[in-house]
Design a protein around this motif. Structure first.
Motif, PDB file in Angstrom:
ATOM      1  N   LYS A   1       0.837  -1.211   0.000  1.00  0.00           N
ATOM      2  CA  LYS A   1       0.000   0.000   0.000  1.00  0.00           C
ATOM      3  C   LYS A   1       0.871   1.261   0.000  1.00  0.00           C
ATOM      4  O   LYS A   1       0.509   2.275  -0.592  1.00  0.00           O
ATOM      5  CB  LYS A   1      -0.914  -0.013   1.238  1.00  0.00           C
ATOM      6  CG  LYS A   1      -1.647   1.301   1.510  1.00  0.00           C
ATOM      7  CD  LYS A   1      -2.959   1.453   0.754  1.00  0.00           C
ATOM      8  CE  LYS A   1      -3.656   2.753   1.106  1.00  0.00           C
ATOM      9  NZ  LYS A   1      -5.071   2.774   0.807  1.00  0.00           N
ATOM     10  N   SER A   2       2.032   1.179   0.665  1.00  0.00           N
ATOM     11  CA  SER A   2       2.907   2.364   0.704  1.00  0.00           C
ATOM     12  C   SER A   2       3.847   2.427  -0.508  1.00  0.00           C
ATOM     13  O   SER A   2       4.856   3.127  -0.481  1.00  0.00           O
ATOM     14  CB  SER A   2       3.681   2.423   2.022  1.00  0.00           C
ATOM     15  OG  SER A   2       4.279   1.192   2.312  1.00  0.00           O
ATOM     16  N   GLY A   3       3.477   1.711  -1.565  1.00  0.00           N
ATOM     17  CA  GLY A   3       4.154   1.877  -2.856  1.00  0.00           C
ATOM     18  C   GLY A   3       5.442   1.097  -3.017  1.00  0.00           C
ATOM     19  O   GLY A   3       6.207   1.335  -3.949  1.00  0.00           O
ATOM     20  N   ASN A   4       5.688   0.144  -2.114  1.00  0.00           N
ATOM     21  CA  ASN A   4       6.952  -0.591  -2.149  1.00  0.00           C
ATOM     22  C   ASN A   4       6.792  -1.992  -2.721  1.00  0.00           C
ATOM     23  O   ASN A   4       5.749  -2.627  -2.557  1.00  0.00           O
ATOM     24  CB  ASN A   4       7.506  -0.721  -0.725  1.00  0.00           C
ATOM     25  CG  ASN A   4       7.760   0.635  -0.090  1.00  0.00           C
ATOM     26  OD1 ASN A   4       8.656   1.358  -0.501  1.00  0.00           O
ATOM     27  ND2 ASN A   4       6.956   0.989   0.903  1.00  0.00           N
ATOM     28  N   LYS A   5       7.858  -2.463  -3.334  1.00  0.00           N
ATOM     29  CA  LYS A   5       7.938  -3.880  -3.692  1.00  0.00           C
ATOM     30  C   LYS A   5       8.322  -4.632  -2.416  1.00  0.00           C
ATOM     31  O   LYS A   5       9.119  -4.139  -1.619  1.00  0.00           O
ATOM     32  CB  LYS A   5       9.015  -4.091  -4.765  1.00  0.00           C
ATOM     33  CG  LYS A   5       9.258  -5.542  -5.067  1.00  0.00           C
ATOM     34  CD  LYS A   5      10.298  -5.785  -6.144  1.00  0.00           C
ATOM     35  CE  LYS A   5      10.518  -7.293  -6.255  1.00  0.00           C
ATOM     36  NZ  LYS A   5      11.402  -7.655  -7.356  1.00  0.00           N
ATOM     37  N   ILE A   6       7.750  -5.838  -2.207  1.00  0.00           N
ATOM     38  CA  ILE A   6       8.039  -6.581  -0.984  1.00  0.00           C
ATOM     39  C   ILE A   6       8.729  -7.891  -1.309  1.00  0.00           C
ATOM     40  O   ILE A   6       8.285  -8.648  -2.170  1.00  0.00           O
ATOM     41  CB  ILE A   6       6.764  -6.969  -0.195  1.00  0.00           C
ATOM     42  CG1 ILE A   6       5.754  -5.853  -0.189  1.00  0.00           C
ATOM     43  CG2 ILE A   6       7.114  -7.374   1.219  1.00  0.00           C
ATOM     44  CD1 ILE A   6       4.602  -6.138  -1.062  1.00  0.00           C
TER      45      ILE A   6
END
Length: 398
Positions: free
Chosen positions: A119-124
């Motif tokens: 949701k915070s725009g990061n790849k995980i």
């Protein structure tokens, strides 16, 4: 790294993931039972964290629904300034890029931490423990389905099925860019990651939390808070491990015996310092080193102190920097304690079990940081961003 996804896409993936968890509920529980059967069972706290039942799945679904409804944490303006020369300057939140989460035993982290990072725009990059491998692979399969259903690349959520040697090699020489690592688990895991990582690490999860029963404590509240902190869930980092009793509390020995009786009803092993052991007959601690230990078990240490100042000093020396609570009717004493105890969360007349992103109004958490940079305590959606300066000019030179 791909360009940041529009917020509508991110929310659609989260909502689809919530629907898939509901749809696959029975299959997830069946696969989790295989993990539980394979687990050796020598660590009670690990086993509790490994279990996925309907309550856990409800929690995963709720966390995704809450995330989907929350404001976009990316692109929030933090600061605005217009220079004398006309430059328009603003500072906005920005995604980190790629976040690696290394965790033990808890398949719900695969959903919650993955959701917050996404949701915070990061790849995980998710690196779970071998004990929860089947559950994690099933859940990551659902992430990939949710991404595909929304025409988003599955590389946004990736599972690293690595053993310890492969994990160490990746930490020392990553095969892809990693901007932030969050280890969630015991001290061995945290120390391993800090030793080998080549990018910033946010330390999460060590508890060893204290309750201080002040001379002016409400005894009934103290007992309820201690029992809740110790027995409601032993496998979490906000559980209670240490109690300090002020010897200025009227009849403190009677109170100590009472709290020990209550704890023993829950099969908690109680150890005491010299004065508590003498007053109550419980086993005495062998050395002061035990004050540093986090138990994650039905075990507690009770000791005495002669003043508020001594209590504050003892907590600051031994605690894990997570949570501490004072039980007192005196607001001024409580405030003094809260301002001087060096933990991420300080409490007055309440259980340490509330140090949790959902309970503190963040809607969930990636981890609970006991570091002071860049965020302390629960790391929610709004903390999983860095920032970036935007400067608009019309040809200005310096």
């Amino acid at each position: 790294m791909s360009q940041i996804l529009p917020i509508e896409k991110r929310n659609a993936v989260l909502s689809r993931m919530a629907a898939l968890l509901e749809q696959e509920r029975t299959a997830i529980k069946a696969i989790n039972q295989q993990d539980l059967t394979n687990y050796s069972g020598d660590d009670l706290a690990m086993e509790k964290r490994l279990l996925v039942d309907d309550t856990k799945i409800d929690g995963m679904i709720l966390s995704l629904q809450q995330l989907a409804s929350q404001e976009d944490p990316v692109g929030q303006v933090r600061f605005n300034f217009t220079h004398d020369n006309g430059l328009k300057i603003s500072n906005k939140t920005a995604a980190f890029g790629t976040i690696l989460i290394i965790y033990e035993s808890r398949p719900d982290v695969t959903v919650e931490a993955g959701g917050i990072a996404f949701k915070s725009g990061n790849k995980i990059l998710l690196k779970g423990g071998k004990e929860s491998l089947l559950s994690n692979l099933k859940i990551v399969g659902l992430w990939h389905q949710a991404l595909k259903d929304n025409d988003v690349a599955t590389s946004w959520v990736e599972y690293l099925n690595y053993d310890r040697t492969e994990t160490q090699a990746f930490l020392e020489n990553p095969t892809q860019k990693v901007d932030l690592i969050v280890p969630r688990g015991g001290e061995n895991l945290i120390n391993f990651v800090k030793k080998h990582a080549t990018c910033p690490v946010i330390v999460s999860g060590r508890g060893n939390n204290f309750v201080y029963v002040n001379a002016e404590a409400d005894i009934e509240k103290a007992i309820a808070i201690i029992i809740n902190g110790k027995t409601s869930n032993i496998s979490v980092c906000n559980a209670l491990d240490k109690v300090l009793i002020d010897t200025n509390l009227p009849n403190w020995e009677i109170f100590a015996k009472q709290i020990i009786r209550e704890l023993q009803l829950f099969n908690v092993t109680v150890l005491g310092d010299d004065s508590v052991a003498k007053a109550t007959g419980v086993q005495q601690i062998e050395s002061d080193l035990i004050w540093y230990e986090e138990f994650l078990d039905y075990k507690i240490v009770i000791g005495t102190t002669n003043s508020d100042q001594e209590a504050i000093e003892k907590i600051n020396k031994y605690c894990g920097g997570h949570s501490a609570s004072i039980i007192t009717k005196n607001d001024a004493v409580a405030q003094e304690f809260m301002e001087n105890v060096d933990t991420a969360a300080v409490y007055h007349n309440a259980s340490t079990r509330f140090t949790d992103g959902g309970q503190l109004g963040l809607g969930g958490e990636l981890a609970i940081s006991t570091d002071k940079l860049h965020q302390r305590g629960p790391i929610g959606l709004q903390h999983l961003v860095t920032n970036k300066w935007y400067i608009y000019g019309e040809g200005q030179i310096r």
